[in-house]
Design a protein around this motif. Structure first.
Motif, PDB file in Angstrom:
ATOM      1  N   GLY A  13       0.792  -1.220   0.000  1.00  0.00           N
ATOM      2  CA  GLY A  13       0.000   0.000   0.000  1.00  0.00           C
ATOM      3  C   GLY A  13       0.825   1.272   0.000  1.00  0.00           C
ATOM      4  O   GLY A  13       0.284   2.350  -0.257  1.00  0.00           O
ATOM      5  N   ILE A  14       2.122   1.173   0.280  1.00  0.00           N
ATOM      6  CA  ILE A  14       3.004   2.348   0.233  1.00  0.00           C
ATOM      7  C   ILE A  14       3.764   2.357  -1.088  1.00  0.00           C
ATOM      8  O   ILE A  14       3.833   3.363  -1.778  1.00  0.00           O
ATOM      9  N   GLY A  15       4.346   1.206  -1.451  1.00  0.00           N
ATOM     10  CA  GLY A  15       4.912   1.069  -2.787  1.00  0.00           C
ATOM     11  C   GLY A  15       6.253   1.719  -3.005  1.00  0.00           C
ATOM     12  O   GLY A  15       6.505   2.279  -4.073  1.00  0.00           O
ATOM     13  N   VAL A  16       7.156   1.636  -2.028  1.00  0.00           N
ATOM     14  CA  VAL A  16       8.532   2.096  -2.220  1.00  0.00           C
ATOM     15  C   VAL A  16       9.342   0.914  -2.760  1.00  0.00           C
ATOM     16  O   VAL A  16       9.354  -0.161  -2.175  1.00  0.00           O
ATOM     17  N   VAL A  17      10.022   1.118  -3.892  1.00  0.00           N
ATOM     18  CA  VAL A  17      10.607   0.018  -4.655  1.00  0.00           C
ATOM     19  C   VAL A  17      12.129   0.030  -4.592  1.00  0.00           C
ATOM     20  O   VAL A  17      12.763   1.073  -4.761  1.00  0.00           O
ATOM     21  N   ASP A  18      12.707  -1.166  -4.375  1.00  0.00           N
ATOM     22  CA  ASP A  18      14.131  -1.420  -4.581  1.00  0.00           C
ATOM     23  C   ASP A  18      14.241  -2.517  -5.631  1.00  0.00           C
ATOM     24  O   ASP A  18      13.643  -3.595  -5.470  1.00  0.00           O
ATOM     25  N   SER A  19      14.980  -2.264  -6.708  1.00  0.00           N
ATOM     26  CA  SER A  19      15.074  -3.244  -7.788  1.00  0.00           C
ATOM     27  C   SER A  19      16.431  -3.167  -8.457  1.00  0.00           C
ATOM     28  O   SER A  19      16.789  -2.136  -9.027  1.00  0.00           O
ATOM     29  N   THR A  20      17.180  -4.273  -8.397  1.00  0.00           N
ATOM     30  CA  THR A  20      18.468  -4.303  -9.089  1.00  0.00           C
ATOM     31  C   THR A  20      18.260  -4.361 -10.597  1.00  0.00           C
ATOM     32  O   THR A  20      19.028  -3.757 -11.357  1.00  0.00           O
ATOM     33  N   GLN A  21      17.232  -5.085 -11.069  1.00  0.00           N
ATOM     34  CA  GLN A  21      16.990  -5.170 -12.517  1.00  0.00           C
ATOM     35  C   GLN A  21      16.615  -3.824 -13.115  1.00  0.00           C
ATOM     36  O   GLN A  21      17.029  -3.473 -14.218  1.00  0.00           O
ATOM     37  N   LEU A  22      15.791  -3.046 -12.377  1.00  0.00           N
ATOM     38  CA  LEU A  22      15.379  -1.733 -12.880  1.00  0.00           C
ATOM     39  C   LEU A  22      16.372  -0.646 -12.502  1.00  0.00           C
ATOM     40  O   LEU A  22      16.266   0.493 -12.981  1.00  0.00           O
ATOM     41  N   ARG A  23      17.283  -0.976 -11.588  1.00  0.00           N
ATOM     42  CA  ARG A  23      18.257  -0.024 -11.041  1.00  0.00           C
ATOM     43  C   ARG A  23      17.543   1.106 -10.292  1.00  0.00           C
ATOM     44  O   ARG A  23      17.906   2.289 -10.413  1.00  0.00           O
ATOM     45  N   TRP A  24      16.542   0.722  -9.533  1.00  0.00           N
ATOM     46  CA  TRP A  24      15.788   1.663  -8.715  1.00  0.00           C
ATOM     47  C   TRP A  24      16.128   1.434  -7.256  1.00  0.00           C
ATOM     48  O   TRP A  24      16.163   0.295  -6.780  1.00  0.00           O
ATOM     49  N   ASN A  25      16.351   2.509  -6.552  1.00  0.00           N
ATOM     50  CA  ASN A  25      16.655   2.440  -5.123  1.00  0.00           C
ATOM     51  C   ASN A  25      15.723   3.377  -4.360  1.00  0.00           C
ATOM     52  O   ASN A  25      15.782   4.596  -4.537  1.00  0.00           O
ATOM     53  N   GLN A  26      14.852   2.791  -3.554  1.00  0.00           N
ATOM     54  CA  GLN A  26      13.901   3.555  -2.718  1.00  0.00           C
ATOM     55  C   GLN A  26      13.070   4.535  -3.560  1.00  0.00           C
ATOM     56  O   GLN A  26      12.882   5.698  -3.193  1.00  0.00           O
ATOM     57  N   VAL A  27      12.542   4.040  -4.684  1.00  0.00           N
ATOM     58  CA  VAL A  27      11.689   4.869  -5.541  1.00  0.00           C
ATOM     59  C   VAL A  27      10.259   4.838  -4.997  1.00  0.00           C
ATOM     60  O   VAL A  27       9.667   3.761  -4.884  1.00  0.00           O
ATOM     61  N   PRO A  28       9.678   5.996  -4.649  1.00  0.00           N
ATOM     62  CA  PRO A  28       8.326   6.031  -4.060  1.00  0.00           C
ATOM     63  C   PRO A  28       7.248   5.918  -5.140  1.00  0.00           C
ATOM     64  O   PRO A  28       6.419   6.817  -5.320  1.00  0.00           O
ATOM     65  N   LEU A  29       7.230   4.803  -5.852  1.00  0.00           N
ATOM     66  CA  LEU A  29       6.381   4.663  -7.024  1.00  0.00           C
ATOM     67  C   LEU A  29       4.891   4.752  -6.686  1.00  0.00           C
ATOM     68  O   LEU A  29       4.119   5.395  -7.404  1.00  0.00           O
ATOM     69  N   GLY A  30       4.488   4.104  -5.600  1.00  0.00           N
ATOM     70  CA  GLY A  30       3.080   4.132  -5.232  1.00  0.00           C
ATOM     71  C   GLY A  30       2.579   5.548  -5.007  1.00  0.00           C
ATOM     72  O   GLY A  30       1.522   5.947  -5.516  1.00  0.00           O
ATOM     73  N   GLU A  31       3.327   6.330  -4.264  1.00  0.00           N
ATOM     74  CA  GLU A  31       2.931   7.708  -3.980  1.00  0.00           C
ATOM     75  C   GLU A  31       2.865   8.541  -5.258  1.00  0.00           C
ATOM     76  O   GLU A  31       1.927   9.324  -5.463  1.00  0.00           O
ATOM     77  N   GLN A  32       3.856   8.363  -6.144  1.00  0.00           N
ATOM     78  CA  GLN A  32       3.884   9.137  -7.384  1.00  0.00           C
ATOM     79  C   GLN A  32       2.668   8.829  -8.257  1.00  0.00           C
ATOM     80  O   GLN A  32       2.038   9.744  -8.807  1.00  0.00           O
ATOM     81  N   LEU A  33       2.327   7.556  -8.388  1.00  0.00           N
ATOM     82  CA  LEU A  33       1.189   7.184  -9.209  1.00  0.00           C
ATOM     83  C   LEU A  33      -0.134   7.613  -8.576  1.00  0.00           C
ATOM     84  O   LEU A  33      -1.036   8.093  -9.272  1.00  0.00           O
ATOM     85  N   ARG A  34      -0.269   7.459  -7.280  1.00  0.00           N
ATOM     86  CA  ARG A  34      -1.517   7.862  -6.609  1.00  0.00           C
ATOM     87  C   ARG A  34      -1.768   9.348  -6.775  1.00  0.00           C
ATOM     88  O   ARG A  34      -2.899   9.780  -7.036  1.00  0.00           O
ATOM     89  N   ARG A  35      -0.725  10.147  -6.619  1.00  0.00           N
ATOM     90  CA  ARG A  35      -0.871  11.598  -6.728  1.00  0.00           C
ATOM     91  C   ARG A  35      -1.275  12.004  -8.150  1.00  0.00           C
ATOM     92  O   ARG A  35      -2.111  12.890  -8.340  1.00  0.00           O
ATOM     93  N   ALA A  36      -0.719  11.325  -9.151  1.00  0.00           N
ATOM     94  CA  ALA A  36      -0.998  11.690 -10.543  1.00  0.00           C
ATOM     95  C   ALA A  36      -2.343  11.167 -11.028  1.00  0.00           C
ATOM     96  O   ALA A  36      -3.017  11.832 -11.833  1.00  0.00           O
ATOM     97  N   LEU A  37      -2.757   9.991 -10.553  1.00  0.00           N
ATOM     98  CA  LEU A  37      -3.944   9.336 -11.097  1.00  0.00           C
ATOM     99  C   LEU A  37      -5.192   9.545 -10.263  1.00  0.00           C
ATOM    100  O   LEU A  37      -6.308   9.327 -10.748  1.00  0.00           O
ATOM    101  N   ASP A  38      -5.021   9.895  -8.990  1.00  0.00           N
ATOM    102  CA  ASP A  38      -6.145  10.008  -8.062  1.00  0.00           C
ATOM    103  C   ASP A  38      -6.931   8.694  -8.005  1.00  0.00           C
ATOM    104  O   ASP A  38      -8.158   8.673  -8.037  1.00  0.00           O
ATOM    105  N   LEU A  39      -6.190   7.595  -7.929  1.00  0.00           N
ATOM    106  CA  LEU A  39      -6.756   6.253  -7.808  1.00  0.00           C
ATOM    107  C   LEU A  39      -5.964   5.471  -6.769  1.00  0.00           C
ATOM    108  O   LEU A  39      -4.777   5.759  -6.534  1.00  0.00           O
ATOM    109  N   PRO A  40      -6.579   4.459  -6.146  1.00  0.00           N
ATOM    110  CA  PRO A  40      -5.790   3.569  -5.292  1.00  0.00           C
ATOM    111  C   PRO A  40      -4.726   2.852  -6.125  1.00  0.00           C
ATOM    112  O   PRO A  40      -4.992   2.437  -7.257  1.00  0.00           O
ATOM    113  N   VAL A  41      -3.539   2.705  -5.581  1.00  0.00           N
ATOM    114  CA  VAL A  41      -2.442   2.031  -6.271  1.00  0.00           C
ATOM    115  C   VAL A  41      -1.785   1.038  -5.308  1.00  0.00           C
ATOM    116  O   VAL A  41      -1.429   1.392  -4.185  1.00  0.00           O
ATOM    117  N   VAL A  42      -1.648  -0.201  -5.769  1.00  0.00           N
ATOM    118  CA  VAL A  42      -1.004  -1.255  -4.993  1.00  0.00           C
ATOM    119  C   VAL A  42       0.203  -1.748  -5.777  1.00  0.00           C
ATOM    120  O   VAL A  42       0.088  -2.058  -6.969  1.00  0.00           O
TER     121      VAL A  42
END
Length: 401
Positions: free
Chosen positions: A150-179
């Motif tokens: 429900g928070i959606g902070v991502v760590d991914s070696t394949q994507l090379r993402w470190n502590q990316v707050p993806l859930g928050e970014q998408l929720r703010r832009a879409l105004d929809l629940p994001v899991v």
């Protein structure tokens, strides 16, 4: 009879709709058993849903006596959006509450670009805006670790993402629940709701591609571990002096059986050139090349032993295999099955193994299943986003004429 509190009644109404959508028509008794609520409460709630025009009674054939009254959905104009994020592309699907994929799109994506987040938001926003359904929310599956769906902070070696707050970014832009969830966990939920695992409560899903992942459903619930990192089967140590893995250790399972590892093995014996890849290796095996077949057979043996260890430890009712690697399963299967069965303890040698034909949008369907599964989220894994999904479903029910 004391009426159920409004919030609990809403959850149960949602669960009835989701169950009928994913499992098909059911009797009231079937619903009471599946949702673990009293027959009296099921009768009360289904009466309300019948009055709302959301479900209908279907008369089933009877072998004698009074025919059973089955309940089914009237409308499936309710959907979730699923997003599969890979290093080089994004797959998006719209999935109806019955699990059917209504439409899908695949777009080029560069996960390491500084504009990756804004590009992903644009893709998802455009896809949502084209929908004619009531959208409950957006589920995102990706390779990596997500501590809380429900928070959606991502760590991914394949994507090379470190502590990316993806859930928050998408929720703010879409105004929809994001899991947001690890992609194999999302696929496991899809298998539980719509796939070969739908008749089981204890399922081990293993995916084979460049990596090797596992998702475990135990007693009907996904097992996530301390911080969402359970199921990292690809980093089980297999050989102490084995090849270097992308994680920095040596001899991990995926460094031996992952597709990149198989291509490296083929190039080392000059079976493949520097510009050839896994498709070329599979084509050689299909054509009868003994060296190519041996590479796949060796990988099948190693994978079989590793999965045997997982089955011995976790005791699933069924193992479901998926991922890009199963496209070459004809060359894995014999050595895999021999290694698996010989390494299982006697009482578990009959554990069934199902191989799912791989499709890219199946992963995205798994991401949508994160949203559709929230009515069964008794553990509250989806957090506040699960509550918002349920509220949107209840609101869409009440808004219907």
């Amino acid at each position: 009879m004391v009426a159920a509190p409004r919030s609990q009644a809403d959850v149960n109404r949602t669960a009835i709709l989701a169950h009928l959508g994913s499992q098909g028509p059911a009797s009231r008794a079937d619903l009471a058993r599946a949702l673990n609520v009293s027959p009296a409460l099921i009768t009360q709630l289904t009466r309300d849903l019948l009055a709302d025009g959301l479900i209908e009674e279907l008369e089933a054939a009877s072998s004698g006596g009074r025919p059973a009254r089955m309940l089914g959905l009237v409308s499936r104009d309710i959907a979730a959006i699923g997003v599969k994020v890979a290093p080089d592309h994004v797959a998006l699907v719209e999935v109806a509450i019955d699990g059917a994929v209504r439409r899908s799109v695949t777009a080029v994506f560069d996960a390491v670009s500084p504009l990756a987040a804004s590009r992903l938001i644009e893709l998802v926003g455009d896809f949502v805006s084209d929908s004619e359904s009531a959208i409950l929310g957006v589920g995102v599956g990706l390779p990596g670790t997500v501590a809380q769906q429900g928070i959606g902070v991502v760590d991914s070696t394949q994507l090379r993402w470190n502590q990316v707050p993806l859930g928050e970014q998408l929720r703010r832009a879409l105004d929809l629940p994001v899991v947001v969830e690890n992609n194999v966990n999302a696929l496991s939920i899809a298998e539980q709701l719509f796939g070969q695992g739908r008749d089981f409560d204890n399922i081990l899903v293993v995916t084979v591609g460049n990596g090797v992942g596992a998702g475990l459903i135990a007693d009907g619930a996904i097992v996530r571990g301390r911080a969402g990192g359970a199921g990292d089967l690809g980093h089980v140590p297999v050989r102490e002096d084995g090849p270097l893995c992308q994680c920095g250790n040596r001899g991990c399972l995926e460094a031996i059986v992952g597709q990149s590892a198989l291509v490296t093995d083929a190039r080392s014996i000059r079976l493949l050139g520097p510009d050839e890849g896994i498709d070329d290796l599979r084509a050689l095996a299909d054509a009868g090349n003994d060296d190519a077949r041996e590479i796949f057979a060796h990988a099948g043996h190693q994978l079989g032993r590793a999965i045997a260890g997982a089955v011995n430890l976790l005791d699933p009712e069924i193992v479901v295999l998926s991922g890009e690697g199963v496209e070459a399963w004809a060359h894995w299967s014999l050595s895999f099955d021999r290694a698996l069965r010989s390494a299982l303890v006697p009482g578990k040698r009959g554990t069934p193994v199902a191989v799912e034909r791989w499709q890219d949008d199946r992963w995205a369907q798994g991401a949508a299943a994160l949203v559709l599964a929230t009515p069964f989220d008794a553990q509250g894994v989806a957090g506040d986003q699960g509550r918002l999904v349920r509220e949107r479903l209840v609101a869409s029910i009440e808004a219907k004429p």
